[in-house]
Design a protein around this motif. Sequence first.
Motif, PDB file in Angstrom:
ATOM      1  N   LYS A 172       0.836  -1.202   0.000  1.00 52.24           N
ATOM      2  CA  LYS A 172       0.000   0.000   0.000  1.00 52.24           C
ATOM      3  C   LYS A 172       0.868   1.248   0.000  1.00 52.24           C
ATOM      4  CE  LYS A 172      -3.565   2.414   2.672  1.00 52.24           C
ATOM      5  NZ  LYS A 172      -4.426   2.371   3.885  1.00 52.24           N
ATOM      6  N   ILE A 173       0.525   2.212  -0.847  1.00 53.22           N
ATOM      7  CA  ILE A 173       1.247   3.488  -0.852  1.00 53.22           C
ATOM      8  C   ILE A 173       0.811   4.296   0.363  1.00 53.22           C
ATOM      9  CG2 ILE A 173       1.631   5.662  -2.060  1.00 53.22           C
ATOM     10  CD1 ILE A 173       1.147   4.172  -4.681  1.00 53.22           C
ATOM     11  N   LEU A 174       1.768   4.686   1.191  1.00 55.01           N
ATOM     12  CA  LEU A 174       1.501   5.477   2.387  1.00 55.01           C
ATOM     13  C   LEU A 174       2.027   6.888   2.196  1.00 55.01           C
ATOM     14  CD1 LEU A 174       2.637   2.793   4.998  1.00 55.01           C
ATOM     15  CD2 LEU A 174       0.282   3.350   4.370  1.00 55.01           C
ATOM     16  N   THR A 175       1.183   7.872   2.411  1.00 47.67           N
ATOM     17  CA  THR A 175       1.625   9.258   2.277  1.00 47.67           C
ATOM     18  C   THR A 175       2.531   9.621   3.451  1.00 47.67           C
ATOM     19  OG1 THR A 175      -0.217  10.195   3.531  1.00 47.67           O
ATOM     20  CG2 THR A 175      -0.551   9.834   1.152  1.00 47.67           C
ATOM     21  N   LYS A 176       3.285  10.689   3.277  1.00 50.30           N
ATOM     22  CA  LYS A 176       4.146  11.153   4.360  1.00 50.30           C
ATOM     23  C   LYS A 176       3.303  11.580   5.557  1.00 50.30           C
ATOM     24  CE  LYS A 176       7.777  12.595   1.176  1.00 50.30           C
ATOM     25  NZ  LYS A 176       8.494  13.733   0.553  1.00 50.30           N
ATOM     26  N   GLN A 177       2.133  12.126   5.279  1.00 53.94           N
ATOM     27  CA  GLN A 177       1.243  12.523   6.367  1.00 53.94           C
ATOM     28  C   GLN A 177       0.776  11.310   7.162  1.00 53.94           C
ATOM     29  OE1 GLN A 177      -2.073  14.998   5.265  1.00 53.94           O
ATOM     30  NE2 GLN A 177      -3.048  14.847   7.261  1.00 53.94           N
ATOM     31  N   GLN A 178       0.395  10.240   6.469  1.00 53.81           N
ATOM     32  CA  GLN A 178      -0.040   9.022   7.154  1.00 53.81           C
ATOM     33  C   GLN A 178       1.075   8.453   8.030  1.00 53.81           C
ATOM     34  OE1 GLN A 178      -1.230   6.920   3.526  1.00 53.81           O
ATOM     35  NE2 GLN A 178      -3.292   6.704   4.362  1.00 53.81           N
ATOM     36  N   ILE A 179       2.270   8.397   7.469  1.00 53.94           N
ATOM     37  CA  ILE A 179       3.406   7.846   8.210  1.00 53.94           C
ATOM     38  C   ILE A 179       3.718   8.702   9.432  1.00 53.94           C
ATOM     39  CG2 ILE A 179       5.882   7.364   8.116  1.00 53.94           C
ATOM     40  CD1 ILE A 179       5.469   6.663   5.130  1.00 53.94           C
ATOM     41  N   TYR A 180       3.757  10.018   9.235  1.00 54.16           N
ATOM     42  CA  TYR A 180       4.115  10.917  10.327  1.00 54.16           C
ATOM     43  C   TYR A 180       3.100  10.826  11.465  1.00 54.16           C
ATOM     44  CZ  TYR A 180       5.838  15.020  12.779  1.00 54.16           C
ATOM     45  OH  TYR A 180       6.375  15.850  13.720  1.00 54.16           O
ATOM     46  N   GLU A 181       1.816  10.874  11.133  1.00 53.47           N
ATOM     47  CA  GLU A 181       0.785  10.876  12.166  1.00 53.47           C
ATOM     48  C   GLU A 181       0.709   9.539  12.904  1.00 53.47           C
ATOM     49  OE1 GLU A 181      -2.788  12.261  10.279  1.00 53.47           O
ATOM     50  OE2 GLU A 181      -2.099  14.341  10.247  1.00 53.47           O
TER      51      GLU A 181
END
Length: 230
Positions: A172-181
């Motif tokens: 799954k492609i994870l956005t930087k926002q998803q990873i950070y939060e």
Amino acid sequence: MNKILIIDDDRELCALIKHSVQSEHIEADFCNTGKEGLQKLKEQEYQLVVLDVMMPGMDGFETLEEIRKENSLPILMFTSKNDSASKVRGLRAGADDYLTKPFDMDELIARIASLIRRYTRFNQQTGTMQKLDFDGLQIDLENRSVTTETGTFELPPKEFDLLLYCAKHQGKILTKQQIYEEVWGEEYFYDDSNIMAIISRLRKKLEVNPSSPKYIQTVKGIGYRFNKEV
């Protein structure tokens, strides 16, 4: 009760932090040089280190490097510099988070509590050891360690949490926002230096060729993805 170690040459600040963290039922020791800090870490068990960059003698970066040779506990760094180079240097050397002086005490307490909580979360599991197996990589959830062709070793908290989050969402492609939060547990403010530093450190430790990563791959302009083919 959780216990932290504060390493900072500002004695008044150390005493203030020690008093403030008691509201979160956290005990604290403090010392004023890197050498003293390293000695205390050999003598006692701590759940987190708060480390200042600017200290006489052995500075924060040197102290951080020495701690990481023996210990994977969370490290929060202080810096009085506003340039991103100092922050990135600390993150690349193994720090899990940073605050720039002067800082808000409530924010410091929140970050300390968050780092300790994330560090101890998987250690509280019971029952059968849980492991994730991939091609050439095994992630041990119980011991918070990884095994590659070069051996088995522990990862600092942020590195392990980021790797595990990506691995659990393989393909799954994870956005930087998803990873950070998820990994930092706070609102994303478009500061990519933290994520980039952690990814860089992981690739150096896990990849045969860090410039052509096999596991956590960059999706340009979006974020990252754990390779679905491994």
